[in-house]
Every structure is written in structure tokens, then in C-alpha cells.
Design a protein around this motif. Structure first.
Motif, PDB file in Angstrom:
ATOM      1  N   ASP A   6       0.848  -1.186   0.000  1.00 10.39           N
ATOM      2  CA  ASP A   6       0.000   0.000   0.000  1.00 10.39           C
ATOM      3  C   ASP A   6       0.888   1.243   0.000  1.00 10.39           C
ATOM      4  O   ASP A   6       1.971   1.249   0.590  1.00 10.39           O
ATOM      5  CB  ASP A   6      -0.901   0.004   1.242  1.00 10.39           C
ATOM      6  CG  ASP A   6      -1.897  -1.142   1.210  1.00 10.39           C
ATOM      7  OD1 ASP A   6      -2.894  -1.030   0.498  1.00 10.39           O
ATOM      8  OD2 ASP A   6      -1.628  -2.172   1.876  1.00 10.39           O
TER       9      ASP A   6
ATOM     10  N   GLY B 256      -4.227   4.861   0.380  1.00  2.00           N
ATOM     11  CA  GLY B 256      -5.374   4.056  -0.013  1.00  2.00           C
ATOM     12  C   GLY B 256      -5.203   3.286  -1.302  1.00  2.00           C
ATOM     13  O   GLY B 256      -6.118   2.564  -1.713  1.00  2.00           O
TER      14      GLY B 256
ATOM     15  N   ARG C 257      -3.718   0.259  -3.254  1.00  2.00           N
ATOM     16  CA  ARG C 257      -3.068  -1.048  -3.070  1.00  2.00           C
ATOM     17  C   ARG C 257      -2.449  -1.454  -4.397  1.00  2.00           C
ATOM     18  O   ARG C 257      -3.126  -1.483  -5.435  1.00  2.00           O
ATOM     19  CB  ARG C 257      -4.053  -2.094  -2.595  1.00  2.00           C
ATOM     20  CG  ARG C 257      -3.507  -3.524  -2.702  1.00  2.00           C
ATOM     21  CD  ARG C 257      -4.160  -4.474  -1.756  1.00  2.00           C
ATOM     22  NE  ARG C 257      -3.804  -4.166  -0.364  1.00  2.00           N
ATOM     23  CZ  ARG C 257      -4.135  -4.942   0.673  1.00  2.00           C
ATOM     24  NH1 ARG C 257      -4.814  -6.048   0.466  1.00  2.00           N
ATOM     25  NH2 ARG C 257      -3.790  -4.597   1.891  1.00  2.00           N
TER      26      ARG C 257
ATOM     27  N   GLU D  49      -5.376  -0.685  -7.032  1.00  2.00           N
ATOM     28  CA  GLU D  49      -6.773  -0.588  -6.580  1.00  2.00           C
ATOM     29  C   GLU D  49      -6.908   0.578  -5.609  1.00  2.00           C
ATOM     30  O   GLU D  49      -6.045   0.773  -4.730  1.00  2.00           O
ATOM     31  CB  GLU D  49      -7.183  -1.871  -5.845  1.00  2.00           C
ATOM     32  CG  GLU D  49      -7.031  -3.139  -6.651  1.00  2.00           C
ATOM     33  CD  GLU D  49      -7.245  -4.375  -5.790  1.00  2.00           C
ATOM     34  OE1 GLU D  49      -6.225  -4.948  -5.326  1.00  2.00           O
ATOM     35  OE2 GLU D  49      -8.406  -4.746  -5.551  1.00  2.00           O
ATOM     36  N   ASN D  50      -7.981   1.323  -5.790  1.00  2.00           N
ATOM     37  CA  ASN D  50      -8.270   2.393  -4.842  1.00  2.00           C
ATOM     38  C   ASN D  50      -9.128   1.823  -3.718  1.00  2.00           C
ATOM     39  O   ASN D  50     -10.319   1.564  -3.886  1.00  2.00           O
ATOM     40  CB  ASN D  50      -9.005   3.544  -5.548  1.00  2.00           C
ATOM     41  CG  ASN D  50      -9.237   4.709  -4.611  1.00  2.00           C
ATOM     42  OD1 ASN D  50      -8.814   4.688  -3.448  1.00  2.00           O
ATOM     43  ND2 ASN D  50      -9.906   5.739  -5.103  1.00  2.00           N
ATOM     44  N   ARG D  51      -8.531   1.623  -2.586  1.00  2.00           N
ATOM     45  CA  ARG D  51      -9.244   1.076  -1.431  1.00  2.00           C
ATOM     46  C   ARG D  51      -9.621   2.170  -0.441  1.00  2.00           C
ATOM     47  O   ARG D  51     -10.023   1.908   0.682  1.00  2.00           O
ATOM     48  CB  ARG D  51      -8.397   0.009  -0.743  1.00  2.00           C
ATOM     49  CG  ARG D  51      -7.865  -1.021  -1.722  1.00  2.00           C
ATOM     50  CD  ARG D  51      -7.228  -2.185  -1.035  1.00  2.00           C
ATOM     51  NE  ARG D  51      -8.221  -3.076  -0.478  1.00  2.00           N
ATOM     52  CZ  ARG D  51      -7.946  -4.220   0.141  1.00  2.00           C
ATOM     53  NH1 ARG D  51      -6.689  -4.594   0.270  1.00  2.00           N
ATOM     54  NH2 ARG D  51      -8.904  -4.964   0.632  1.00  2.00           N
TER      55      ARG D  51
ATOM     56  N   GLY E 230     -12.895   1.676  -4.962  1.00  2.00           N
ATOM     57  CA  GLY E 230     -13.221   0.329  -5.403  1.00  2.00           C
ATOM     58  C   GLY E 230     -12.806   0.019  -6.831  1.00  2.00           C
ATOM     59  O   GLY E 230     -12.903  -1.127  -7.262  1.00  2.00           O
TER      60      GLY E 230
ATOM     61  N   SER F 200     -10.048  -0.088 -10.157  1.00  2.00           N
ATOM     62  CA  SER F 200      -8.641  -0.526 -10.285  1.00  2.00           C
ATOM     63  C   SER F 200      -8.107  -0.196 -11.675  1.00  2.00           C
ATOM     64  O   SER F 200      -8.863   0.085 -12.614  1.00  2.00           O
ATOM     65  CB  SER F 200      -8.516  -2.030 -10.009  1.00  2.00           C
ATOM     66  OG  SER F 200      -9.265  -2.764 -10.971  1.00  2.00           O
TER      67      SER F 200
END
Length: 554
Positions: A152, A156, A158, A179-181, A285, A287
Motif C-alpha cells: 500500500d 489508499g 493497493r 486498486e483504490n481502497r 473500489g 482498479s
């Protein structure tokens, strides 16, 4: 050797030296205009430099990330040994098993810089990863293997990277997913680079010939652009691939999905090449996926071509008699078949020295008719020399009359005054292609010819065809063969000039002392075959007797 032939040889040698000095390492600019973005743009660096400007988006709040213990994964294969670090998720060691062990990474000085995330208003961040597995053994049982890294960036995002290794190649496929977490949309730029010093410290010497890169090379519109590493400027633009290279080795990145830009530049005394991907604004959510290929290995033409990305353009054959960018003939057209022949001969003899001998024989056989024609023309001119001297004495106050009478004499005896040189001129591009092919052939490295081992740290005798002969025996043999060849050649004109021409073997001997043994071997054998051809001519073809017309006029 006739005087004109010596002059032709000298001109050819001078041309080779001048070309190597002024053009061989100069940059070749491709015909199409560059597609670089205007203005300089710094290449990614882990140092806290001002960040580039990815698409505008609000800077998300930092997200606490648990500290990961440092880990290292080991990869053992038949062609190389590698290490992957959890810090940046990149290679920290890459040792080729190619004609000896050859480290392509010098820790702290030359190698990859790790995956870096850049975003507006924040310093670049190198991502720490967890990785698994921690060892890969490649071979017959497992021709392929992969290592997966997950990390990470602290905001945010990943990043998941999969490194795919092959047992039969020097390339590594890198598959990326971001990925935007987080809870807010964000944009960033991901940078993967390779760096090397522009000027190496004096106490850091090359572990093998070609370890230190000397040029940046990138492909734009299918054309390779070679730039001296000391002369590169900050640049970001489109292209097929980019890398750092020496004459024999290459470390390159090849983007395989859209969205990547090629970048090069310098930070202080360090040169950097990189691929940069500006991520689209990622909603929570969402990517982004990308893929590229890293090649770190020898510049074997066929191996690079087999990858299918045009990396073989990194093998710099140049042009003749001018660089290709100035309209010169691409030497690739001739040098590549020569390299293929060398490998083909080596496939049967298992000795590149013998392959060079067979290649020399083949070229002599192909050019035998031209060589014989040249020799016959020179012998005919030699036979007419007494009559020409008589004309010069008779009309010494009228140079134009001398010229007319001389040309008439040539016509009467059907002698072409250029007949001795033209066949040699036709051969010059091929000889130059041979020279280039032997110069860039990485296959010659550590390839022995006649090797008796080492004594007091010195090779006995030719244990590396890409290096100079440490005993100087071969250059001396070359000089001796050239001297014998010249002594066998009938002299024309002023005897004092003929004596001066005997100094040429001495000059050539000193020139060849530092050249690769493969080249010196080729030149020496060429001299020997030339001597044999002259002997053949002396026994089989008597020079034509001068006609009576000139004597009558005189």
C-alpha cells in the motif's frame, strides 16, 4: 601490395577510425519527428523532488499502513540468479551466467529504483511490499515461475505486482494492478526506472567488459535512438521501449499496455530511464491494470528479435559511409547475415575462432574473382610502367600531353587505370560490415580460440576473442604477414616511395595492438590468403609485355 592498394587499405583503416571516433557513438535521430511532450520533466526519483503532475484530484488523507518486515526472494535459473526485495518490489541482484558470471546490478550505484508512486503535492513514495514465495528454482522441472508482491502506498492505493520469470530468457514480465481502497477518488502516477552513474568512481572498475552503460537507447516509431549517457536531457514521450546499454548488454523496459510514457533524464551525476503511467482518476473500489516487460541481458540479436518488440534495434550496427540518419547504408543489412554465419559455423565447430577462419575463407572465395581482376589490372599497369616513365621524360614540360599519351597507351593495351582499385572499393562495405559485426558480437566475449590457461594472471594465448591479445603475438603476426605480403608485391614508380610503404606494417601493428583478438585474427588471415593469391598469380599469370607503340613514340 601495389602502392594504390596500400593507399586504399590506409584510407579504409582511416575511415574506420574516423567513423568510430566521430559517428559510431553519436546519436541517431529517427526520421519522424519526436513525440515528446514539450518542456523538461524530471524522471521519477525516490528523493523528495517536486512531484510530476498527474491528473488533478483531491489529495486523499493518509491511511496508516502497518510496517512490513524487509524480505528478499531468491530466483535461481540456468541463465541467471536474481534477488527481489520487498522494498520497492524490484530486483536487487541480477547475475547473468553468460560466458562467466556477470552482475548487471551494482548495489547503490546501478540498477532498478523500485516502484514509486507520485501524486500532486506529495513527495514520491517507494512502496513496501509483502512477497511470496521467497524462492524460485527454475529449470527443466519448472520452466517458469512467479513472485507476487502486495503493498500500500499510504493513501489508499493497493499495488499488486506479479513478476514472471523464465528459465530460458533474460526477460521478466511485470503485471501490475492498482486498486483504490480509499474513500475518495484519487489520481497518481506510477514510475518504474533504472539508473546508472554517468561517471563511475575511479575505484569502481568493470567486473566484465560492457558492464557499465554508455548510452541511453529508446525506440520511437520503430527506430532506435542511441544517445551518449552524458549528453541526455530530461524528456518524457511516447515510444516502444527504453533502456540503458553498453555495446554488448542492455537493461530495458517494454510497456505492453497503453498508458505508459518513456522517460529519461539526469539527477546530478546519475542517468535515469523509466516508464511512467499516469493512472486515470480512480473512484473508490476501482482498479487499473498494466503490464510491461523488463529485459536485462546480453544483446544477442536473435534472442532480442525473438521477443517480438524490436529490441534487436538496440544492437548498433550504424551506417556506411555515413550514419543512417545522414543517409548512410544500414550496416544491419550485411552485418546481420555475417553474425548468422558466425553462429552457424560455431554450431558445428564449437569455436568462434574457427568460425572466424571459415568466415574469412568464405569471403575470400566470394571475392576471389574481383581480387584476381584487381591483381591482373595492377600487373598490367606495372608492365606499362616503363613506357609511362618514358612518356613522362619525353613530355615533362607538357603535363597535358603526358596525360593524353598515357590514356592512349592504356586504351591501346586495354588497361583500365581504375581496374586495380574498383574491385577493392566494392569490397570495402563488406569488410566494414565484418568489422562492425565482430565489434558488436557479444557472442565473442570470453570465447576462446587457442587458450592454454593463465600464467601470472595473464591469458595464454587467445582466451577471449573480444579482448586484445595480452601477449601481443597475434598483432605481431599480423604485422609480419602484412610485411611479407608487401615485399612480394612488385614495386612501381619511385623506389623511395616503395621503401616508405614498408613502414605501413609497423603502423598497422601498433594500431592492432589494442583491438579485439577476433578482428586481428580476421585481418591476419586475410593477409595470409592475400599472399597465397599473389603466389597463385605469379605462377599462373605472366604480365603482358609492353606494346611497341610507346617505345616507337619515345
Amino acid at each position: 601490395m601495389e602502392k594504390r592498394a596500400i593507399i586504399a587499405a590506409l584510407l579504409m583503416a582511416g575511415l574506420l577510425i574516423a567513423y568510430q571516433t566521430f559517428f559510431m557513438h553519436s546519436s541517431d535521430t529517427p526520421p519522424p519527428p519526436k513525440a515528446e511532450a514539450p518542456g523538461p520533466k524530471p524522471v521519477a526519483s525516490p528523493a523528495p523532488t517536486p512531484a510530476s503532475t498527474p491528473a488533478a484530484a483531491a489529495v486523499p488523507a493518509p491511511v496508516p499502513v502497518a510496517a512490513l518486515p524487509p524480505r528478499t526472494a531468491r530466483v535461481d535459473g540456468p541463465l541467471y540468479k536474481a534477488q527481489v526485495s520487498s522494498r520497492g518490489g524490484d530486483l536487487t541482484a541480477w547475475e547473468l551466467d553468460y560466458r562467466g558470471l556477470k552482475p548487471m546490478i551494482v548495489p547503490g550505484q546501478m540498477g532498478p529504483r523500485g516502484i514509486t508512486i507520485e501524486r500532486a503535492g506529495q513527495p514520491p513514495r517507494i512502496v513496501d511490499f509483502s512477497l511470496a514465495p521467497e524462492s524460485l528454482d527454475l529449470g527443466r522441472a519448472a520452466a517458469r515461475g512467479e513472485i507476487t508482491l502486495v503493498g500500500d502506498d499510504g493513501f489508499g492505493l493497493r499495488i499488486t505486482e506479479t513478476l514472471r520469470f523464465r528459465a530460458d530468457g533474460y526477460d521478466v514480465e511485470r503485471v501490475l494492478r492498482v486498486e483504490n481502497r480509499g474513500r475518495a477518488a484519487q489520481a497518481a502516477e506510477i514510475v518504474i526506472g533504472w539508473s546508472a552513474p554517468v561517471t563511475w568512481p575511479k575505484d569502481v572498475t568493470e567486473k566484465f567488459q560492457g558492464q557499465h552503460p554508455t548510452r541511453v537507447v529508446r525506440a520511437v516509431n520503430g527506430h532506435a535512438v542511441h544517445e551518449d549517457i552524458a549528453k541526455i536531457a530530461d524528456l518524457v514521450g511516447d515510444g516502444q521501449w527504453i533502456g540503458l546499454e553498453s555495446e554488448w548488454y542492455l537493461a530495458a523496459f517494454v510497456p505492453q499496455t497503453p498508458g505508459f510514457k518513456l522517460a529519461e533524464g539526469k539527477i546530478g551525476d546519475t542517468a535515469l530511464v523509466a516508464v511512467r503511467a499516469a493512472l486515470p482518476t480512480l473512484e473508490p473500489g476501482k482498479s487499473w491494470d498494466g503490464r510491461l516487460l523488463a529485459y536485462i541481458g546480453p544483446k544477442e540479436y536473435d534472442r532480442l528479435k525473438a521477443l517480438g518488440f524490436g529490441l534487436e534495434k538496440a544492437v548498433h550496427f550504424g551506417g556506411f559511409p555515413l550514419p543512417q540518419s545522414y543517409g548512410g547504408l544500414p550496416m544491419e543489412w550485411v552485418a546481420v547475415p555475417i553474425l548468422w554465419l558466425l553462429r552457424w559455423f560455431n554450431g558445428y565447430t564449437h569455436n568462434y575462432g574457427v568460425a572466424i577462419i571459415l568466415l574469412t575463407v568464405l569471403t575470400k572465395v566470394i571475392f576471389f574473382p574481383l581480387t584476381i581482376k584487381s591483381m591482373r589490372s595492377m600487373k598490367a599497369m606495372q608492365a606499362l610502367q616503363p613506357q609511362i616513365n618514358a612518356l613522362r621524360s619525353k613530355f615533362k614540360s607538357d603535363p597535358q600531353r603526358i596525360q593524353r599519351e598515357t590514356m592512349e597507351l592504356y586504351r591501346e593495351h586495354r588497361v583500365n587505370p581504375l581496374g586495380g582499385c574498383l574491385p577493392m572499393v566494392v569490397q570495402i562495405p563488406v569488410f566494414y560490415a565484418l568489422y562492425v559485426a565482430l565489434s558488436v558480437a557479444v557472442e565473442m566475449q570470453n570465447a576462446p580460440f587457442v587458450c592454454f590457461g593463465r600464467l601470472f594472471g595473464m591469458d595464454l594465448w587467445i582466451c577471449d576473442l573480444a579482448a586484445q591479445d595480452p601477449t601481443y603475438v597475434l598483432p605481431i603476426l599480423m604485422g609480419v604477414s602484412m610485411f611479407v605480403q608487401q615485399k612480394m608485391t612488385p614495386t612501381m614508380g619511385d623506389p623511395r616511395q616503395a621503401k616508405m610503404m614498408l613502414l605501413m606494417p609497423v603502423v598497422f601493428t601498433f594500431m592492432f595492438l589494442s583491438l579485439p583478438s577476433g578482428l586481428v585474427l580476421y585481418w591476419t588471415l586475410s593477409n595470409v590468403f592475400q599472399i597465397a593469391q599473389q603466389r597463385y598469380m605469379e605462377r599462373g599469370g605472366a604480365p603482358a609485355k609492353p606494346g611497341a607503340r610507346a617505345q616507337k613514340k619515345a
